[in-house]
Each structure stands twice: as C-alpha cells, then as structure tokens.
Design a protein around this motif. Structure first.
Motif, PDB file in Angstrom:
ATOM      1  N   CYS A   1       1.315  -2.744  -9.742  1.00  0.00           N
ATOM      2  CA  CYS A   1      -0.048  -2.364  -9.444  1.00  0.00           C
ATOM      3  C   CYS A   1      -0.848  -3.623  -9.125  1.00  0.00           C
ATOM      4  CB  CYS A   1      -0.618  -1.676 -10.681  1.00  0.00           C
ATOM      5  SG  CYS A   1      -2.287  -1.163 -10.439  1.00  0.00           S
ATOM      6  N   GLY A   2      -1.573  -3.614  -8.027  1.00  0.00           N
ATOM      7  CA  GLY A   2      -2.390  -4.779  -7.723  1.00  0.00           C
ATOM      8  C   GLY A   2      -2.901  -4.728  -6.299  1.00  0.00           C
ATOM      9  N   ASP A   3      -3.749  -5.698  -5.991  1.00  0.00           N
ATOM     10  CA  ASP A   3      -4.301  -5.829  -4.644  1.00  0.00           C
ATOM     11  C   ASP A   3      -3.267  -6.579  -3.803  1.00  0.00           C
ATOM     12  OD1 ASP A   3      -5.691  -6.568  -2.371  1.00  0.00           O
ATOM     13  OD2 ASP A   3      -7.582  -6.769  -3.473  1.00  0.00           O
ATOM     14  N   ILE A   4      -2.895  -6.026  -2.661  1.00  0.00           N
ATOM     15  CA  ILE A   4      -1.869  -6.709  -1.849  1.00  0.00           C
ATOM     16  C   ILE A   4      -2.348  -8.088  -1.383  1.00  0.00           C
ATOM     17  CG2 ILE A   4      -0.587  -4.681  -1.053  1.00  0.00           C
ATOM     18  CD1 ILE A   4      -2.207  -5.034   1.621  1.00  0.00           C
ATOM     19  N   ASN A   5      -3.663  -8.272  -1.374  1.00  0.00           N
ATOM     20  CA  ASN A   5      -4.209  -9.575  -0.991  1.00  0.00           C
ATOM     21  C   ASN A   5      -3.718 -10.676  -1.925  1.00  0.00           C
ATOM     22  OD1 ASN A   5      -5.727 -10.922   0.832  1.00  0.00           O
ATOM     23  ND2 ASN A   5      -7.624  -9.834   0.346  1.00  0.00           N
TER      24      ASN A   5
ATOM     25  N   SER B   1       4.635  -0.530   5.912  1.00  0.00           N
ATOM     26  CA  SER B   1       3.340  -0.041   5.465  1.00  0.00           C
ATOM     27  C   SER B   1       2.978   1.193   6.274  1.00  0.00           C
ATOM     28  CB  SER B   1       2.300  -1.131   5.681  1.00  0.00           C
ATOM     29  OG  SER B   1       1.102  -0.695   5.140  1.00  0.00           O
ATOM     30  N   LEU B   2       2.709   2.268   5.568  1.00  0.00           N
ATOM     31  CA  LEU B   2       2.338   3.509   6.252  1.00  0.00           C
ATOM     32  C   LEU B   2       0.916   3.855   5.854  1.00  0.00           C
ATOM     33  CD1 LEU B   2       3.364   5.924   7.983  1.00  0.00           C
ATOM     34  CD2 LEU B   2       4.102   7.001   5.871  1.00  0.00           C
ATOM     35  N   HIS B   3       0.035   3.838   6.855  1.00  0.00           N
ATOM     36  CA  HIS B   3      -1.352   4.270   6.663  1.00  0.00           C
ATOM     37  C   HIS B   3      -2.098   3.474   5.600  1.00  0.00           C
ATOM     38  CE1 HIS B   3       0.066   8.284   8.553  1.00  0.00           C
ATOM     39  NE2 HIS B   3      -0.281   7.397   9.468  1.00  0.00           N
ATOM     40  N   ALA B   4      -2.014   2.163   5.675  1.00  0.00           N
ATOM     41  CA  ALA B   4      -2.857   1.320   4.819  1.00  0.00           C
ATOM     42  C   ALA B   4      -4.258   1.317   5.445  1.00  0.00           C
ATOM     43  CB  ALA B   4      -2.305  -0.096   4.757  1.00  0.00           C
ATOM     44  N   CYS B   5      -5.247   1.633   4.629  1.00  0.00           N
ATOM     45  CA  CYS B   5      -6.586   1.912   5.173  1.00  0.00           C
ATOM     46  C   CYS B   5      -7.243   0.673   5.788  1.00  0.00           C
ATOM     47  CB  CYS B   5      -7.513   2.428   4.085  1.00  0.00           C
ATOM     48  SG  CYS B   5      -6.687   3.238   2.731  1.00  0.00           S
ATOM     49  N   ASP B   6      -7.887   0.875   6.915  1.00  0.00           N
ATOM     50  CA  ASP B   6      -8.750  -0.115   7.562  1.00  0.00           C
ATOM     51  C   ASP B   6      -8.113  -1.512   7.541  1.00  0.00           C
ATOM     52  OD1 ASP B   6     -10.995  -0.921   8.931  1.00  0.00           O
ATOM     53  OD2 ASP B   6     -12.223  -1.199   7.161  1.00  0.00           O
TER      54      ASP B   6
ATOM     55  N   VAL C   1       3.837  -1.931  -3.699  1.00  0.00           N
ATOM     56  CA  VAL C   1       2.590  -2.408  -4.332  1.00  0.00           C
ATOM     57  C   VAL C   1       1.447  -1.480  -3.925  1.00  0.00           C
ATOM     58  CG1 VAL C   1       0.995  -4.364  -4.585  1.00  0.00           C
ATOM     59  CG2 VAL C   1       3.405  -4.796  -4.044  1.00  0.00           C
ATOM     60  N   ASP C   2       0.627  -1.130  -4.894  1.00  0.00           N
ATOM     61  CA  ASP C   2      -0.573  -0.336  -4.588  1.00  0.00           C
ATOM     62  C   ASP C   2      -1.627  -0.597  -5.665  1.00  0.00           C
ATOM     63  OD1 ASP C   2      -1.071   2.312  -2.616  1.00  0.00           O
ATOM     64  OD2 ASP C   2      -2.366   2.237  -4.396  1.00  0.00           O
ATOM     65  N   LEU C   3      -2.860  -0.303  -5.302  1.00  0.00           N
ATOM     66  CA  LEU C   3      -3.989  -0.543  -6.211  1.00  0.00           C
ATOM     67  C   LEU C   3      -4.049   0.437  -7.388  1.00  0.00           C
ATOM     68  CD1 LEU C   3      -7.073  -1.044  -3.825  1.00  0.00           C
ATOM     69  CD2 LEU C   3      -6.164  -2.710  -5.448  1.00  0.00           C
ATOM     70  N   LYS C   4      -3.443   1.631  -7.219  1.00  0.00           N
ATOM     71  CA  LYS C   4      -3.719   2.709  -8.187  1.00  0.00           C
ATOM     72  C   LYS C   4      -2.720   2.709  -9.340  1.00  0.00           C
ATOM     73  CE  LYS C   4      -5.481   5.686  -4.537  1.00  0.00           C
ATOM     74  NZ  LYS C   4      -4.922   6.551  -3.496  1.00  0.00           N
ATOM     75  N   PRO C   5      -3.199   2.436 -10.595  1.00  0.00           N
ATOM     76  CA  PRO C   5      -2.275   2.332 -11.722  1.00  0.00           C
ATOM     77  C   PRO C   5      -1.520   3.628 -12.012  1.00  0.00           C
ATOM     78  CG  PRO C   5      -4.565   1.858 -12.388  1.00  0.00           C
ATOM     79  CD  PRO C   5      -4.592   2.170 -10.943  1.00  0.00           C
TER      80      PRO C   5
ATOM     81  N   CYS D   1       0.866  -1.201   0.000  1.00  0.00           N
ATOM     82  CA  CYS D   1       0.000   0.000   0.000  1.00  0.00           C
ATOM     83  C   CYS D   1       0.893   1.239   0.000  1.00  0.00           C
ATOM     84  CB  CYS D   1      -0.952   0.037   1.186  1.00  0.00           C
ATOM     85  SG  CYS D   1      -2.099  -1.340   1.212  1.00  0.00           S
ATOM     86  N   CYS D   2       1.805   1.275  -0.961  1.00  0.00           N
ATOM     87  CA  CYS D   2       2.858   2.302  -0.951  1.00  0.00           C
ATOM     88  C   CYS D   2       2.359   3.683  -1.351  1.00  0.00           C
ATOM     89  CB  CYS D   2       4.010   1.881  -1.849  1.00  0.00           C
ATOM     90  SG  CYS D   2       3.507   1.600  -3.560  1.00  0.00           S
ATOM     91  N   GLY D   3       1.211   3.774  -2.068  1.00  0.00           N
ATOM     92  CA  GLY D   3       0.712   5.087  -2.498  1.00  0.00           C
ATOM     93  C   GLY D   3       1.777   5.816  -3.293  1.00  0.00           C
TER      94      GLY D   3
HETATM   95  C1  LIG Z   1      -3.631   6.492   2.844  1.00  0.00           C
HETATM   96  S1  LIG Z   1      -2.787   5.865   1.475  1.00  0.00           S
HETATM   97  C2  LIG Z   1      -1.148   5.736   2.093  1.00  0.00           C
HETATM   98  C3  LIG Z   1      -0.103   5.730   1.007  1.00  0.00           C
HETATM   99  C4  LIG Z   1       1.342   5.762   1.443  1.00  0.00           C
HETATM  100  N1  LIG Z   1       1.733   4.569   2.154  1.00  0.00           N
HETATM  101  C5  LIG Z   1       1.620   6.996   2.265  1.00  0.00           C
HETATM  102  O1  LIG Z   1       1.673   6.910   3.488  1.00  0.00           O
HETATM  103  O2  LIG Z   1       1.760   8.078   1.688  1.00  0.00           O
HETATM  104  C6  LIG Z   1      -3.349   4.211   1.403  1.00  0.00           C
HETATM  105  C7  LIG Z   1      -2.970   3.497   0.116  1.00  0.00           C
HETATM  106  O3  LIG Z   1      -3.342   2.126   0.253  1.00  0.00           O
HETATM  107  C8  LIG Z   1      -3.733   1.650  -1.020  1.00  0.00           C
HETATM  108  N2  LIG Z   1      -4.515   0.406  -0.811  1.00  0.00           N
HETATM  109  C9  LIG Z   1      -5.615   0.226  -0.026  1.00  0.00           C
HETATM  110  N3  LIG Z   1      -6.031  -1.053  -0.072  1.00  0.00           N
HETATM  111  C10 LIG Z   1      -5.162  -1.703  -0.878  1.00  0.00           C
HETATM  112  C11 LIG Z   1      -5.042  -3.055  -1.312  1.00  0.00           C
HETATM  113  N4  LIG Z   1      -5.922  -3.991  -0.917  1.00  0.00           N
HETATM  114  N5  LIG Z   1      -4.040  -3.386  -2.143  1.00  0.00           N
HETATM  115  C12 LIG Z   1      -3.153  -2.443  -2.564  1.00  0.00           C
HETATM  116  N6  LIG Z   1      -3.204  -1.139  -2.173  1.00  0.00           N
HETATM  117  C13 LIG Z   1      -4.204  -0.775  -1.357  1.00  0.00           C
HETATM  118  C14 LIG Z   1      -4.514   2.802  -1.593  1.00  0.00           C
HETATM  119  O4  LIG Z   1      -4.584   2.737  -3.013  1.00  0.00           O
HETATM  120  C15 LIG Z   1      -3.709   4.009  -1.108  1.00  0.00           C
HETATM  121  O5  LIG Z   1      -2.762   4.434  -2.058  1.00  0.00           O
END
Ligand SMILES: C[S@@+](CC[C@H](N)C(=O)[O-])C[C@H]1O[C@@H](n2cnc3c(N)ncnc32)[C@H](O)[C@@H]1O
Length: 394
Positions: free
Chosen positions: A244-248, A263-268, A218-222, A191-193
C-alpha cells in the motif's frame, strides 16, 4: 514431425493447428516483430502476417497456407532470432543465441490429432487466453474475483471485464518474445486497484508460459491491498505481493530492474507517474492504459486552438489526444519505441487506448533526442501548457 524449423513450419501451415506465431528480435533493427494468424476468405484458408516497424506502422500480408510455409520458414531461420508458436496442443519456441546457436523447445503434441482453427472471415469464435472451462487455475482466480460463478460460467455483468482482461493478456502475449527468454520475469502493476489484471498476468506467465515470475502490485487503498494479499495467498500465488502506498514514492528492491511495468486505468496524472517510474526503474517494457485526462484539459490555453476549445466536448478530446501523444514523445526521448493501440471495443469503455513502450537496445543519438525535444516543446507551445512529464524533464 521432425524437430527442424522447416518441419515445424510445414506442419503448422498444412494443419493450420496454430492460434498465433510471434516473431521477435528481428535482425533488421527497424522491424519490431511480426505476428501470424490463420483466417478464411471465401472458404479458403489464408495466413496473415502482420509486421510492426519502428516508425509505428503495421504492414499486412495475406498468403495461402501453401505459400506461407516457405515464407515462415525464412522468417524463423534467417530474419528473426526468436519465434514463439501457440497451439491448442502445446507451444513451441525457436531461439538463436548471440553466437547464432539455434535451440528449439517444441512442446506441440503431434500425437494428439491437430486442432485446426475453426476459420471464418475474421469472425471466428473468439479464443480467449483465459478459459475457465478448460483451465483450472484461471477458473479459480476468476471465481475468487467474482467474474465467474462456481462452475466457471462468466457472469453476464462481468463479461466486459473478462474481455478486457483477455485483451490485455493478448497484448502481453504480443510482447512476450521481447522479454528475457529465461530466468525470473519481474513485473510491477502500479495503481493495481482490485488487481484483476495482476492475477491474470501472473497466471499467464506462470501457468500458461511456465515461467518464474516475481510480481508486485502497488495502490493507495489499504483495504484493497489487504484483499489482494489475502487473495494471492488463497490462490497459492506465492511470488505475487502487494503493498500500500503512493506510486510516486515507490522504490523497487535495490538492484531490481522490472522487465514489465503494467498499469490499467491509473487516474489522470497517476499514468504519468507510472511512466516516469517505469523509465526511472529502467523497465524493459511498459503497457499502460490511461484513464481520465484532467490535467491538460484544465491547463490548455491556446489562441490558435480556441476554435476547438470553445466546445467543451471537443476540447476534452483534444486534451486526451495531446496528453497521450506527448506521453509517447516523452517515452521516445527516453529511449523507448512506442506504439498506441486500442485495448478493447470503444463501446465498452471510452478509456480504451493502450500505450506500449519497449526499451531500445541502443539509445537514441543526442541529435535524435534533441529533435524529439523540439517537437515536444513546439506541441506544448501550441496547446499553451506543459504537462506533468514535460515539467519533470526540466
Ligand atoms: C480506476 S482504478 C484502476 C484499478 C485497476 N488497475 C483496474 O484497472 O481495475 C485506479 C487506481 O489507481 C489508484 N491510484 C491513483 N493514484 C495513485 C497513486 N498516486 N499511487 C497509488 N495508487 C494510486 C487508485 O487507488 C485506484 O485503485
């Protein structure tokens, strides 16, 4: 300075020309590591030793510089198998091999006048690991990421991000001694953003520590991933790649075991997926700062905790704490030693908690694991739900 442990420690304590000494690989398994920093009190120089134990405690000891030389010498010679010294005039590493052979890699330039710390009572001017004023590599990527202007000045609105990155690097620096001392360090940022952190950590290992790394984000956003790959190649960070992909669904190359998962701030529950993957991949170390906590907040259903849960704000705080504490327990069940700590000033971000997990050399006994599982189940009963990782475990 002679190249012996005693001369090095005496030099450091006499000149106070060090930023930090980190002791790791303690011969006593209950001690994780110790870090040593100089500070001043009522105009006198002191040295603080902070020792971290496997029950999550940090013990502090303050010594005068004179007293400290003997103690540090004892620590480096007898108690710890690895000592890393960081000074403004170069680094030094002391290591003992399995056969107790001592090797000293001393790059501290004593020909340069020692640069003692400007000590004040814990309010000394902050020395950042990334300093665009003196470090060309740091300047290049900080400018590229829009944190500084072309001249290396930190943009006012980017100061919190700059502090956050530096603090994260300090936490990486704290566990550096627990990572393999030679060979390539393999790191994943899940979830590198936009990857501020990834670029900074790459720079830390390659330019500051002089190590070879293989790093992957790895992150979801192309669009974000395309930007990160372009930036890595523009900055000449050749062993840094992004996909690019789902970390799952992320699978490391066959046979590759990461030394460090970040991992920094990967959501929920993305944080849970990061932790699950880190365990599944056999990561040696994990540094993860959770983000928002929705899952447990919405799922909690507990009569005994109704007195808290009827206040939405308090219920959120309870859900945050329960989620992260259960994550820590789950990691412990999977043979990690776990600590939680603050990432940065809570005024800058409420998402401020760091989970640090280091894989134990020796797995926990089945009795210990069962006891952890009992605690985990009891906590789930209390909050009235089983979070993501608990469901994964069954
Ligand atoms: C709040 S941002 C944090 C990005 C970065 N780590 C930072 O701190 O600047 C969360 C990131 O997690 C990614 N993300 C959330 N769920 C994900 C998943 N299942 N697989 C890959 N990326 C995911 C989102 O696309 C988003 O870029």
């Amino acid at each position: 300075m002679e190249n012996s442990i005693r001369s090095i420690m005496e030099y450091l304590c006499e000149t106070l020309a060090f930023e930090k000494i980190t002791f790791s690989k303690c011969r006593d398994n209950h001690i994780l590591r110790a870090s040593v920093t100089p500070f001043a009190r009522r105009g006198e120089a002191y040295i603080q030793i902070e020792t971290f134990t496997d029950d999550g405690k940090a013990l502090h000891r303050n010594l005068t510089a004179k007293e400290a030389a003997e103690v540090l010498c004892e620590m480096a010679e007898r108690q710890y198998k690895q000592t890393n010294v960081r000074t403004q005039n170069g680094d030094c590493e002391i290591r003992f091999s399995k056969k107790e052979q001592c090797s000293i890699l001393n790059r501290i330039k004593t020909t340069a006048a020692p640069t003692p710390q400007t000590l004040t009572a814990h309010n000394k001017k902050k020395q950042y690991l990334l300093d665009p004023a003196t470090d060309d590599g740091a300047r290049a990527f900080l400018f590229h990421l829009g944190i500084t202007d072309e001249g290396g000045r930190i943009l006012d609105k980017k100061r919190p991000k700059y502090r956050q990155i530096n603090r994260f690097l300090e936490l990486v620096d704290d566990i550096y001694g627990t990572l393999p001392g030679d060979g390539t360090i393999v790191i994943y940022d899940l979830c590198c953003g936009k990857s501020y952190l990834t670029f900074a950590v790459y720079h830390y290992f390659t330019a500051i520590k002089g190590r070879t790394v293989k790093m992957h984000g790895v992150d979801l956003k192309p669009d974000v991933i395309a930007y990160c790959n372009e930036t890595a190649s523009a900055l000449g960070m050749m062993s840094l790649s992004f996909s690019c992909g789902d970390i799952n669904a992320y699978e490391p190359p066959a046979g590759e075991i990461p030394d460090l998962v970040l991992s920094l701030h990967a959501c929920d529950i993305a944080t849970d997926i990061v932790l699950k993957n880190a365990v599944r991949f056999g990561a040696k170390a994990v540094l993860s700062t959770p983000c928002c906590h929705h899952e447990v907040f919405h799922a909690m259903n507990s009569e005994p905790l109704a007195f808290i849960n009827r206040h939405s704000m308090l219920s959120q705080k309870l859900a945050d704490a329960a989620t992260d504490a259960l994550r820590c327990l789950w990691l412990e069940m999977h043979d990690y030693d776990v600590q939680t700590m603050e990432l940065i000033d809570p005024e800058e971000t409420p998402k401020n908690m760091m989970i640090r997990a280091l894989k134990r050399k020796k797995a926990r006994s089945s009795a210990e694991k069962e006891a952890l599982q009992v605690q985990y189940d009891a906590a789930c009963t209390l909050i009235g739900c089983v979070p993501y990782l608990g469901r994964e475990n069954k």
